[in-house]
Write an enzyme that holds these catalytic residues in place. Structure first.
Site, PDB file in Angstrom:
ATOM      1  N   ASP A  54     -19.583  64.367  64.051  1.00 58.51           N
ATOM      2  CA  ASP A  54     -18.793  65.248  64.919  1.00 58.51           C
ATOM      3  C   ASP A  54     -19.672  66.328  65.539  1.00 58.51           C
ATOM      4  OD1 ASP A  54     -15.720  64.456  64.119  1.00 58.51           O
ATOM      5  OD2 ASP A  54     -17.091  64.247  62.437  1.00 58.51           O
ATOM      6  N   ASP A  87     -17.753  60.560  66.732  1.00 57.79           N
ATOM      7  CA  ASP A  87     -17.491  61.657  67.659  1.00 57.79           C
ATOM      8  C   ASP A  87     -18.838  62.228  68.092  1.00 57.79           C
ATOM      9  OD1 ASP A  87     -14.809  61.265  67.702  1.00 57.79           O
ATOM     10  OD2 ASP A  87     -14.251  63.148  66.742  1.00 57.79           O
ATOM     11  N   TYR A  90     -18.470  65.145  72.744  1.00 59.12           N
ATOM     12  CA  TYR A  90     -17.178  65.804  73.018  1.00 59.12           C
ATOM     13  C   TYR A  90     -17.098  66.197  74.487  1.00 59.12           C
ATOM     14  CZ  TYR A  90     -16.132  66.197  68.062  1.00 59.12           C
ATOM     15  OH  TYR A  90     -15.835  65.903  66.758  1.00 59.12           O
ATOM     16  N   ASN A 125     -13.002  58.651  67.607  1.00 60.98           N
ATOM     17  CA  ASN A 125     -11.885  58.616  68.551  1.00 60.98           C
ATOM     18  C   ASN A 125     -12.213  59.328  69.858  1.00 60.98           C
ATOM     19  OD1 ASN A 125     -11.652  60.806  66.464  1.00 60.98           O
ATOM     20  ND2 ASN A 125     -10.095  61.576  67.878  1.00 60.98           N
ATOM     21  N   HIS A 219     -15.712  56.428  60.887  1.00 58.84           N
ATOM     22  CA  HIS A 219     -15.378  57.760  61.404  1.00 58.84           C
ATOM     23  C   HIS A 219     -14.187  58.390  60.697  1.00 58.84           C
ATOM     24  CE1 HIS A 219     -15.046  61.141  64.077  1.00 58.84           C
ATOM     25  NE2 HIS A 219     -13.787  60.824  64.385  1.00 58.84           N
ATOM     26  N   HIS A 228      -6.920  66.268  59.293  1.00 63.21           N
ATOM     27  CA  HIS A 228      -6.446  64.902  59.517  1.00 63.21           C
ATOM     28  C   HIS A 228      -5.902  64.257  58.250  1.00 63.21           C
ATOM     29  CE1 HIS A 228      -7.706  64.742  63.654  1.00 63.21           C
ATOM     30  NE2 HIS A 228      -8.932  65.095  63.342  1.00 63.21           N
ATOM     31  N   HIS A 254     -14.715  62.843  61.200  1.00 62.94           N
ATOM     32  CA  HIS A 254     -13.359  63.079  61.709  1.00 62.94           C
ATOM     33  C   HIS A 254     -12.827  64.462  61.351  1.00 62.94           C
ATOM     34  CE1 HIS A 254      -9.903  61.853  63.860  1.00 62.94           C
ATOM     35  NE2 HIS A 254      -9.108  61.604  62.837  1.00 62.94           N
ATOM     36  N   ASP A 255     -12.717  64.790  60.062  1.00 56.00           N
ATOM     37  CA  ASP A 255     -12.407  66.169  59.684  1.00 56.00           C
ATOM     38  C   ASP A 255     -13.691  66.977  59.760  1.00 56.00           C
ATOM     39  OD1 ASP A 255      -9.690  66.353  59.349  1.00 56.00           O
ATOM     40  OD2 ASP A 255      -9.712  65.738  57.255  1.00 56.00           O
ATOM     41  N   HIS A 256     -13.618  68.152  60.401  1.00 59.44           N
ATOM     42  CA  HIS A 256     -14.823  68.931  60.693  1.00 59.44           C
ATOM     43  C   HIS A 256     -15.181  69.814  59.509  1.00 59.44           C
ATOM     44  CE1 HIS A 256     -14.204  68.514  65.349  1.00 59.44           C
ATOM     45  NE2 HIS A 256     -14.096  67.378  64.699  1.00 59.44           N
TER      46      HIS A 256
END
Length: 336
Positions: A54, A87, A90, A125, A219, A228, A254-256
């Protein structure tokens, strides 16, 4: 009249032949094994790597600072390669192979000598919101030789195998409730067939694997106390395959944040490395403290050090400080 019948039969024959070719081609493509890449371990049989996720924000949200510390730790650990959990760019992936975001978010950011190693990347995503095929194009590898990104593939390192799995197409809401986002589903549709074949391929590859260590990289979260949380579709469809095939780690973004969950109901360790740029401070859901080995809602990255008998992981914050360590071992079995 007879000549017309003959011509019709010839036409029908050609049509049937063409249809058979298309069906056979579809069958071959749909049952193809995951592409495999080789990356040898060091001469002493060990392997060292960093995991980051991410990240792609042109250096903002402390992406550059995390990259700086990655370079320092990477040199200290003499890393062999880097893994990205997705990710990568962005907010909406890349617009094409000529998008300046590739240079501004990757090449110009991860400049440390220790990070000039191969990068193995999965899609997230946000990557699917742009030209997803651009990230998989060989053009990017010509622009920066470190780059390798595919939907799903296998990395064989002799002492361990990494199974990279494309998890974005599993999530129903991206199809039923995209929230004004446009996703690039080329190569995915029909979705049901794509997911069915992917699950079969992953299951088959894991079953065939004789690696001492088996790691799955994706991811989306399976278990997480972050925003999430649990990705139900992956829990229902992918997790049973991982558990049935003795996977050691499931590594995701996915979760930051940075996170380590050791489940009471699964032998798999669940590791989240999604803190390479924008973090979600304070966005935390309750999780059983018996399972939660480590949770940090800030920026950072993860390292893995592997030998045939030992696995050690560590999480680092944006200042390069070690926040959490965990290790496990396996015995070497002799054939005599």
């Amino acid at each position: 009249m007879a000549s017309r019948v003959v011509r019709n039969k010839k036409t029908m024959s050609k049509t049937l032949t063409f249809s058979c070719v298309i069906l056979c081609l579809f069958w071959v493509l749909s049952t193809a094994e995951l592409q495999r890449f080789q990356h040898g371990a060091k001469e002493d049989g060990s392997l060292s790597l960093l995991v980051v996720g991410d990240w792609g924000r042109r250096g903002s949200y402390n992406q550059s600072q995390v990259a700086l510390k990655m370079g320092i730790i990477g040199e200290k650990l003499d890393i062999d390669f880097v893994i990205s959990t997705g990710d990568n760019f962005y907010d909406n992936g890349l617009t094409g192979v000529d998008d300046s975001a590739f240079d501004d978010s990757f090449t110009k950011i991860y400049t440390a000598p220790s990070l000039q190693k191969q990068w193995y990347n999965v899609l997230g995503n946000h990557d699917y919101r742009g030209d997803v095929e651009a990230q998989m194009s060989p053009v990017l590898k010509k622009l920066d030789s470190r780059w390798l990104c595919l939907r799903s593939f296998i990395l064989d390192t002799e002492i361990a195998e990494f199974f990279f799995v494309d998890t974005t197409p599993f999530v129903d809401s991206y199809f039923t409730n995209p929230k004004d986002h446009v996703y690039d589903w080329r190569g995915i549709l029909p979705r049901k067939a794509y997911l069915s074949n992917l699950l079969k391929d992953v299951d088959s590859a894991l079953k065939k694997s004789t690696a001492k260590w088996k790691f799955v990289v994706a991811h989306h979260t399976i278990k997480s106390a972050g925003f999430h949380g649990i990705t139900r579709e992956i829990v229902d469809q992918l997790l049973p395959i991982l558990e049935a095939n003795n996977v050691d780690l499931y590594v995701n973004g996915h979760d930051h944040l940075l996170q380590h969950i050791s489940s009471l109901h699964s032998p798999i360790q669940f590791l989240t490395s999604g803190g390479a740029s924008k973090a979600w401070r304070g966005d935390v859901n309750w999780w059983d403290p018996k399972e939660m080995k480590f949770f940090y809602d800030g920026q950072g990255f993860m390292s893995m050090q592997i030998t045939p008998t030992q696995l050690d992981i560590a999480f680092y914050d944006v200042f390069g400080q070690v926040l959490h360590k965990w290790g496990t071992s396996k015995k070497l079995y002799s054939a005599f």
